[in-house]
Scaffold this active site. Structure first.
Site, PDB file in Angstrom:
ATOM      1  CG  ASP A   1       3.759  34.145  -2.402  1.00 39.64           C
ATOM      2  OD1 ASP A   1       3.024  33.631  -1.520  1.00 39.64           O
ATOM      3  OD2 ASP A   1       4.987  33.994  -2.397  1.00 39.64           O
TER       4      ASP A   1
HETATM    5  C1  BGC Z   1       5.152  31.952   0.382  1.00 33.65           C
HETATM    6  C2  BGC Z   1       4.501  30.905  -0.486  1.00 33.65           C
HETATM    7  C3  BGC Z   1       3.459  30.168   0.311  1.00 33.65           C
HETATM    8  C4  BGC Z   1       2.459  31.168   0.848  1.00 33.65           C
HETATM    9  C5  BGC Z   1       1.341  30.552   1.652  1.00 33.65           C
HETATM   10  C6  BGC Z   1       4.130  32.850   1.046  1.00 33.65           C
HETATM   11  O1  BGC Z   1       4.732  33.686   1.974  1.00 33.65           O
HETATM   12  O2  BGC Z   1       6.042  32.736  -0.389  1.00 33.65           O
HETATM   13  O3  BGC Z   1       5.472  30.026  -0.986  1.00 33.65           O
HETATM   14  O4  BGC Z   1       2.849  29.196  -0.471  1.00 33.65           O
HETATM   15  O5  BGC Z   1       3.137  32.098   1.681  1.00 33.65           O
HETATM   16  O6  BGC Z   1       1.799  30.095   2.876  1.00 33.65           O
END
Ligand code: BGC
Length: 842
Positions: free
Chosen positions: A258
């Site tokens: 993530d």
């Molecule tokens: C989220 C993800 C997301 C990523 C990119 C993160 O903070 O948990 O689900 O895909 O950001 O935006």
């Protein structure tokens, strides 16, 4: 609302649909030329051989926030990613679908597939290769800020919705990402909490949707979660990433982090993560070359990561395929899917005295009250998509009533109101000579602490900043900024005024030295409103402090006499044929990064009660990702619709349901408790030792927990009303053998005994009669949505595989069939069982 129901097990149905779809797509999608597995591996081998160590080490860190970097000399293009799952984000406006929890409430595999295909189309229209969707975490408690992105509390339902979404996305030549692996079931402290979960619970509750995503739906990518699991960061968790994902489940795709979930070098490099996103802060040539030379990270380990990245790229045809297709950005096909999902996902929870459906001949004067009536609410965070257009509830009702009716709208409170108020507010400030001048003094500081000298001081007219860019003034050097406004307000007329603030992150507001807003923490946008009786011509001092840390940024403040007061709305409701109250949460109060309250936002309960007292045909519509506290008002309200976040077409779907053009067929994908304290995870939601979330309820999540403890929910799992009635026939259960393993076939009929055409989701639960392990009273194992005309009857035939009978035995760390005697229960909800049949395994 017509659907064809094919009576076969859903995965094989998925397969047939896949073939049909493929045939229909051949002329539309520039599908990449399919390579055989051997050809893919050979191509990947060749590319790997050509890459230098430096190139490989660079390749396993993301690039430009949402890309895998290009290697032009080898003909490898930049691979573009975009957020989902509620639409394709990071690429301008796009179709805003109903939240995935609404999709789950449709219990419709074909719709899940269509939702996925549309996400794929939207991705191709924007040249996106990898969609960061779907979210596969289990709804464990109603507060989780991202429940709306997930598909409910039950692993079987979540796996099936995930299957449709993933195969749909990938059918369009776009790679899907199952996220967030694993056990990221609350947003409160998502960055540093440690989910403590026993092995059986992981395998039976929190893993199945991911396992199915990888093994059955063949998701190309998995994204790790931010949190720790049993002591190790998910990004560096050997058990999770190597033992389970890659070895036990045989995942050969890409495990990405993530965004910012990596905190160390060797443990991450050695424990299964393939690419660090959004960039190689830890996994980069500077850090890793030394490790490789010192033998702390094997060259083969690096090669495996690069191999996986190249494998999904080559397999998808991204080396040769033009990813951007000439599809419309605002695609009517996708809008139609968004509408269908809303129609089938909205759940009718209460309908006393057949209040619904309304009839256009005797319900012509409609009053709509509440913040969500005039705009479509959506959850906040990385899944939030700005649509090209939206049909809100007021629009939807107006379009059904046409010229024959009258719709009056009173927003009363909330974010929309805060925008309006902020834009029209007038401030003053005292200048150096002591004179009162127009505008308010604004001081900008670097960092979040309002520390040192301001880098910029100036006069601005209004306080209405709605994005991080609005704070990047001269002298501000990073994303973290704090601001102080000082000035005054001077009303021209005396009366009751609303002071409205909206903030993401922290804000505090002093009104003549009284602290009236104190939200000094990191959170998604939230609205706070205070009432004050003000005198004409008198000046009142205002001081506001604000800070922005990461993500979205909002600072709004305004004051004014409410244009429409509750008493106006009540008076209109008294005169109306029916009143529709639109309340709940939205991106300002529910979303990624924090959890929300169980009670509705301030003022909304009073609104419901006041309108319900004024009109006995009051219909309440709730926007939320999960349950809310209804105890103070439910009994006063004759009709209640759970709209979740119904997407850009949501208002039309709601109006169609309200006026009976669509018969509601949604059913709850999560148990709705009476009190938050009733939820099985209630005692285990907070952090012990400031760090651990102990999942002590074990496998008894959702209805499994309510039933074990004999707690009656407000609305059970699988529940939802229809305008018609369904009669279930007696089930027959036969045990068959496939490859010497038991397979259970369940047959029964369903008849529509009412006067409306409608769809019923028949649910099949399993109950253990002679188990050795602790087992739930029952567990969902299958379901089928059946469309029936009035008087029509259909046979439902559901096959349960051996997997459906299996329990994870923690002693042998493997799956077993626990006992010989079982019962199959068929029902219209988990609490409305219509038939039972026992069977015994030999
Ligand atoms: C989220 C993800 C997301 C990523 C990119 C993160 O903070 O948990 O689900 O895909 O950001 O935006």
């Amino acid at each position: 609302m017509s659907r064809i129901t094919i009576h076969i097990e859903h995965y094989s149905r998925g397969l047939i649909m896949g073939v049909i779809l493929l045939l229909s797509l051949i002329n539309q999608v520039a599908l990449a030329q399919q390579l055989t597995a051997q050809e893919v591996e050979a191509k990947v081998d060749n590319l790997l051989k050509e890459m230098t160590l430096e190139e490989k080490l660079l390749y396993i860190g993301g690039y430009n926030d949402f890309y895998i970097r290009p290697i032009p000399r080898l003909g490898i293009p930049a691979i573009r990613m975009a957020d989902g799952p509620i639409g394709v984000r990071n690429a301008g406006k796009s179709t805003q679908y109903p939240a995935c929890i609404a999709l789950a409430a449709s219990w419709n595999d074909e719709l899940a597939r269509a939702y996925g295909e549309s996400l794929g189309r939207d991705s191709r229209a924007r040249g996106v290769h990898i969609l960061l969707a779907p979210g596969m975490n289990i709804y464990r408690n109603p507060l989780c800020g991202r429940n709306f992105e997930y598909t409910g509390e039950d692993p079987v339902l979540a796996a099936r919705m995930g299957y449709g979404l993933i195969t749909g996305i990938q059918s369009q030549g776009v790679l899907a990402t199952a996220k967030h692996f694993a056990a990221n079931n609350q947003d409160y402290r998502r960055f540093d909490s440690n989910s403590v979960i026993d092995e059986r619970t992981m395998h039976e509750i929190y893993f199945p949707a991911f396992k199915s995503a990888v093994q059955k739906a063949k998701a190309a990518c998995v994204m790790c979660a931010y949190n720790l699991l049993n002591g190790d960061w998910c990004s560096a968790n050997k058990y999770l990433n190597i033992d389970i994902l890659k070895e036990m489940w045989g995942f050969d795709g890409v495990l990405m982090s993530d965004w910012g979930a990596v905190h160390e070098i060797t443990a991450v490099a050695n424990n299964g993560l393939d690419i660090e996103m959004p960039g190689g802060k830890y996994l980069n040539p500077d850090n890793l070359a030394i490790m490789v030379r010192a033998g702390k990270v094997k060259q083969a380990t690096i090669d495996d990561k690069v191999r996986r990245l190249l494998r999904v790229i080559v397999r998808a045809g991204f080396l040769t395929q033009e990813q951007k297709l000439d599809y419309p950005l605002d695609d009517p096909k996708c809008a139609a899917v968004a509408l269908d999902v809303a129609r089938e996902g909205i759940v009718l929870l209460r309908n006393e005295n057949n209040t619904l459906p309304l009839n256009t001949s005797n319900a012509k004067k409609i009053v709509v009250v509440g913040p969500m009536g005039g705009h479509i609410a959506a959850g906040g965070g990385s899944s939030k998509v700005e649509p090209f257009h939206e049909v809100n509830t007021v629009d939807g009702i107006k379009s059904i009533l046409g010229d024959n009716g009258e719709v009056k709208y009173f927003p009363i409170i909330g974010r929309m109101v805060s925008n309006e108020i902020a834009k029209s507010s007038v401030f003053g400030h005292t200048d150096d000579s002591g004179e009162i001048k127009p505008g308010i003094k604004v001081e900008y500081f670097n960092g979040i602490g309002l520390a040192g000298e301001p880098v910029l001081t100036r006069i601005e007219n209004i306080i209405n900043k709605m994005s991080p860019a609005a704070f990047s003034v001269e002298g501000i050097t990073g994303g973290e900024v704090s601001v102080r406004w000082t000035g005054m307000i001077t009303p021209k007329t005396a009366g009751e005024y609303s002071l409205t603030a909206c903030c993401d992150d922290g804000m505090r507001v002093w009104f003549d030295d009284e602290l009236i807003v104190n939200e000094w923490s990191d959170h998604a946008a939230m609205v706070v409103q205070k009432q004050k009786t003000l005198e004409a011509g008198k000046s009142y001092n205002i001081k506001i402090e604000y800070y922005q840390k990461t993500g979205d940024a909002v600072a709004q403040f305004g004051w004014g006499m409410p244009k429409n007061s509750l008493s106006d709305a009540v008076a209109a409701a008294k005169e109306a044929d029916a009143a529709v109250v639109c309340v709940g949460f939205g991106s300002d109060s529910e979303g990624e990064g924090s959890d929300r309250s169980f009670t509705l936002p301030a003022g909304q309960e009073d609104l419901i009660k006041a309108i319900a007292a004024a009109n006995d045909r009051t219909i309440v519509i709730i926007n939320a990702g999960g349950n809310v506290d209804m105890q103070n008002w439910l009994a006063d309200v004759p009709a209640l619709l759970m709209a979740w976040y119904p997407g850009q077409e949501g208002g039309q779907a709601l109006a169609e349901i309200i006026f009976g053009k669509v018969n509601p067929s949604g059913k709850l994908p999560a148990t709705f408790e009476k009190k938050w304290e009733d939820n099985p995870s209630y005692k285990n939601y907070g952090l012990t030792n400031g760090h651990d979330i102990e999942y002590k309820e074990g496998i008894f999540v959702g209805y499994r927990g309510f039933e074990k403890q004999n707690i009656e929910p407000q609305f059970p799992f699988g529940y939802g009303l229809s305008y018609t009635n369904f009669k279930y026939g007696k089930p027959t259960v036969t045990v068959e053998r496939e490859n010497d393993l038991p397979v259970i076939s369940v047959k029964f009929t369903i008849e529509n005994t009412g006067e409306f055409a409608g769809s019923e989701t028949a649910q099949v639960y399993l109950s253990w009669l002679d188990a050795r392990l602790p087992q739930p009273v029952k567990a969902l194992k299958g379901f089928q949505k059946v469309a029936l005309q009035p008087g029509e009857s259909k046979e439902v035939n559901i096959t349960l595989s051996t997997e459906a009978l299996a329990s994870f035995d923690p002693e042998i760390h493997n799956w077993i069939i626990d006992g010989k005697k079982f019962e199959i229960l068929i029902g219209s909800s988990s609490a409305d069982i219509r038939g039972k049949a026992a069977f015994t395994l030999k």
